[in-house]
Write a protein that holds these residues in place. Structure first.
Motif, short mmCIF file in Angstrom:
data_model
loop_
_atom_site.label_atom_id
_atom_site.label_comp_id
_atom_site.label_asym_id
_atom_site.label_seq_id
_atom_site.Cartn_x
_atom_site.Cartn_y
_atom_site.Cartn_z
N ARG A 165 21.59 -22.11 35.29
CA ARG A 165 21.92 -22.88 34.07
C ARG A 165 21.77 -24.37 34.31
N ALA A 166 22.12 -24.81 35.52
CA ALA A 166 22.05 -26.24 35.85
C ALA A 166 20.67 -26.66 36.36
N HIS A 167 19.71 -25.73 36.36
CA HIS A 167 18.34 -26.01 36.83
C HIS A 167 18.34 -26.51 38.27
N LEU A 168 19.12 -25.84 39.11
CA LEU A 168 19.24 -26.24 40.50
C LEU A 168 18.52 -25.29 41.46
N VAL A 169 17.87 -24.26 40.93
CA VAL A 169 17.20 -23.28 41.78
C VAL A 169 15.72 -23.64 41.89
N ASP A 170 15.22 -23.71 43.12
CA ASP A 170 13.82 -24.06 43.36
C ASP A 170 12.96 -22.84 43.66
N ARG A 171 13.56 -21.83 44.24
CA ARG A 171 12.83 -20.62 44.62
C ARG A 171 13.73 -19.41 44.36
N LEU A 172 13.12 -18.33 43.90
CA LEU A 172 13.88 -17.12 43.60
C LEU A 172 13.25 -15.95 44.34
N VAL A 173 14.08 -15.21 45.08
CA VAL A 173 13.63 -14.02 45.80
C VAL A 173 14.50 -12.86 45.32
N VAL A 174 13.90 -11.95 44.56
CA VAL A 174 14.65 -10.85 43.97
C VAL A 174 14.13 -9.53 44.51
N THR A 175 15.02 -8.77 45.13
CA THR A 175 14.69 -7.42 45.60
C THR A 175 15.10 -6.43 44.52
N VAL A 176 14.15 -5.62 44.09
CA VAL A 176 14.40 -4.63 43.04
C VAL A 176 14.35 -3.24 43.67
#
Length: 233
Positions: A165-176
């Motif tokens: 929400r605060a736009h503080l994430v630079d990279r996202l790693v999601v394991t599905v």
């Protein structure tokens, strides 16, 4: 480009096909398989610090070490506005406390602050946001000032949602993981997005298979940044 005024943030978590971090009773070990769990530990070893919310500590009692791979253990950061963490938590017990930083607000009990510092933990008092919780931009700036250039945030859902929400994430790693839970704890909560054109995107993104799991890894693009890039091109 890495941000100069705060730590670079990677958010990593494992979820089911229907987007759940845990069952409705909070059970989450283990959603992902052993191959992707090893990846999670490798990510820890590549970052200066790993961060979770106190809810994750209370529910799962993680050690937050990189024990499944060779490499360093990151600084452990627990976001705990009112200092609810017990002294028996794995990130504090058995001599682990000196490698742990507790991010609190002025609302934390001074006696508990003293007790945690006596264990060897660092207690960092951070400004509050509009809800009286730890202000995440202020925390990331404070961590950068302490030499933490890269930060891995692993959850829970409130922390993940707050960072996005605060736009503080630079990279996202999601394991599905190929599992369905139905009712349960969703990975990401309300982001205030009402139009698809404002959706947070990953670009570029890679998709790899780890055992039975799929791992999506990408740079986070926010709608404003995408719009600015389009105007510049």
């Amino acid at each position: 480009m890495l941000p100069a005024d705060r730590s670079h943030v990677t958010v990593a978590y494992a979820q089911t096909l229907d987007g759940r971090l845990a069952t409705r009773t909070g059970s989450s070990q283990w959603i992902s398989g052993p191959e992707s769990l090893r990846l999670a530990h490798a990510l820890r070893a590549r970052h200066d610090a790993v961060m979770v919310g106190v809810g994750t500590v209370l529910a799962d009692d993680p050690r937050l070490t990189a024990r499944l791979v060779s490499g360093r253990n990151p600084l452990r950061v627990v976001v705990d506005s009112t200092l609810r963490i017990p002294p028996t938590a794995a990130v504090l017990a058995g001599g682990a406390a000196p490698g742990t930083l507790l991010a609190v607000t002025a609302g934390a009990d001074p006696m508990r602050v003293h007790a945690m510092r006596a264990l060897g933990a660092t207690v960092l008092c951070v400004a509050t946001d509009g809800d009286g919780r730890v202000d995440l931009p202020a925390l990331l700036a404070a961590l950068r000032g302490r030499g933490i250039a890269s930060l891995l945030a692993e959850g829970g859902a409130r922390l993940i949602t707050g960072l996005l929400r605060a736009h503080l994430v630079d990279r996202l790693v999601v394991t599905v993981a190929p599992k369905l839970l139905g009712a349960g704890i969703e990975a990401v909560g309300e982001l205030g997005i009402t139009a698809l054109s404002n959706a947070i995107r990953l670009d570029p993104v890679t998709i790899e298979r780890y055992g039975a799991d799929l791992v999506l890894d990408g740079r986070v693009i926010y709608a404003e940044a995408a719009h600015e890039h389009g105007n510049a091109s």
